[in-house]
Motif scaffolding. Structure first.
Motif, mmCIF file in Angstrom:
data_model
loop_
_atom_site.group_PDB
_atom_site.id
_atom_site.type_symbol
_atom_site.label_atom_id
_atom_site.label_comp_id
_atom_site.label_asym_id
_atom_site.label_seq_id
_atom_site.Cartn_x
_atom_site.Cartn_y
_atom_site.Cartn_z
ATOM 1 N N GLU A 93 0.820 -1.212 0.000
ATOM 2 C CA GLU A 93 0.000 0.000 0.000
ATOM 3 C C GLU A 93 0.854 1.262 0.000
ATOM 4 N N GLU A 94 1.941 1.257 0.781
ATOM 5 C CA GLU A 94 2.820 2.430 0.829
ATOM 6 C C GLU A 94 3.467 2.694 -0.528
ATOM 7 N N VAL A 95 3.952 1.641 -1.167
ATOM 8 C CA VAL A 95 4.608 1.801 -2.468
ATOM 9 C C VAL A 95 3.589 2.283 -3.502
ATOM 10 N N MET A 96 2.394 1.721 -3.474
ATOM 11 C CA MET A 96 1.353 2.152 -4.404
ATOM 12 C C MET A 96 0.999 3.617 -4.189
ATOM 13 N N GLN A 97 0.943 4.036 -2.943
ATOM 14 C CA GLN A 97 0.623 5.431 -2.636
ATOM 15 C C GLN A 97 1.681 6.361 -3.220
ATOM 16 N N GLU A 98 2.957 6.015 -3.043
ATOM 17 C CA GLU A 98 4.036 6.852 -3.573
ATOM 18 C C GLU A 98 4.001 6.905 -5.100
ATOM 19 N N CYS A 99 3.722 5.779 -5.732
ATOM 20 C CA CYS A 99 3.744 5.707 -7.195
ATOM 21 C C CYS A 99 2.458 6.214 -7.843
ATOM 22 N N SER A 100 1.437 6.444 -7.065
ATOM 23 C CA SER A 100 0.162 6.894 -7.624
ATOM 24 C C SER A 100 0.249 8.308 -8.210
ATOM 25 N N VAL A 101 1.342 9.019 -7.928
ATOM 26 C CA VAL A 101 1.516 10.348 -8.525
ATOM 27 C C VAL A 101 1.607 10.271 -10.047
ATOM 28 N N GLY B 233 -0.182 8.090 -12.007
ATOM 29 C CA GLY B 233 -1.465 7.755 -12.620
ATOM 30 C C GLY B 233 -2.088 6.552 -11.942
ATOM 31 N N HIS B 234 -3.172 6.070 -12.540
ATOM 32 C CA HIS B 234 -3.951 4.967 -11.969
ATOM 33 C C HIS B 234 -3.163 3.660 -12.013
ATOM 34 N N ILE B 235 -3.051 3.017 -10.862
ATOM 35 C CA ILE B 235 -2.352 1.742 -10.734
ATOM 36 C C ILE B 235 -3.387 0.628 -10.715
ATOM 37 N N ALA C 72 -2.572 1.724 -15.682
ATOM 38 C CA ALA C 72 -3.756 1.634 -16.538
ATOM 39 C C ALA C 72 -3.404 1.632 -18.027
ATOM 40 N N ASP C 73 -2.288 2.273 -18.389
ATOM 41 C CA ASP C 73 -1.905 2.294 -19.811
ATOM 42 C C ASP C 73 -0.388 2.381 -19.927
ATOM 43 N N ALA D 58 2.941 4.036 -17.612
ATOM 44 C CA ALA D 58 4.075 3.215 -17.185
ATOM 45 C C ALA D 58 5.390 3.832 -17.638
ATOM 46 N N LEU D 59 5.453 4.253 -18.901
ATOM 47 C CA LEU D 59 6.676 4.878 -19.411
ATOM 48 C C LEU D 59 6.961 6.200 -18.715
ATOM 49 N N SER D 60 5.914 6.952 -18.393
ATOM 50 C CA SER D 60 6.080 8.211 -17.665
ATOM 51 C C SER D 60 6.671 7.962 -16.284
ATOM 52 N N SER D 61 6.263 6.879 -15.633
ATOM 53 C CA SER D 61 6.806 6.565 -14.305
ATOM 54 C C SER D 61 8.303 6.301 -14.368
ATOM 55 N N ILE D 62 8.751 5.683 -15.454
ATOM 56 C CA ILE D 62 10.177 5.405 -15.623
ATOM 57 C C ILE D 62 10.936 6.715 -15.874
ATOM 58 N N ARG D 63 10.387 7.549 -16.741
ATOM 59 C CA ARG D 63 11.057 8.821 -17.075
ATOM 60 C C ARG D 63 11.107 9.785 -15.902
#
Length: 92
Positions: free
Chosen positions: A14-22, A24-26, A49-50, A54-59
């Motif tokens: 839950e903590e990791v998902m919260q941090e990564c939710s910035v 987009g939708h997980i 979600a798309d 995902a690519l934006s999270s990496i960049r």
């Protein structure tokens, strides 16, 4: 799907998902766990979600922390194909 690494041992999914939710939708996140101890191994896989999200999270992962540790987000390792010589030997 992206690889998320350098996760603190005491962090929850839950903590990791919260941090990564910035980003987009997980859709899902799964911490990889040790079969014997049940403790997570410090990395997991996240599905957004798309593909663009995902690519934006990496960049844009710079500055993303969980419990003061910088998270590492990357494409998951793709299973290596056999070397060409080994593949060619199967056709003899």
């Amino acid at each position: 799907m992206v690889y998320v690494g350098n996760i603190p041992w005491d962090a929850s999914e839950e903590e990791v998902m919260q941090e990564c939710s910035v980003f987009g939708h997980i859709l899902s996140f799964n911490l990889v766990r040790d079969k014997e101890t049940g403790k997570h191994r410090g990395f997991g896989f996240m599905e957004f979600a798309d593909e663009e999200t995902a690519l934006s999270s990496i960049r844009n992962q710079k500055g993303l922390f969980c419990r003061r540790r910088p998270l590492r987000i990357d494409l998951p390792a793709i299973a290596a194909a056999p070397p060409p010589a080994a593949a060619a030997s199967n056709y003899r």
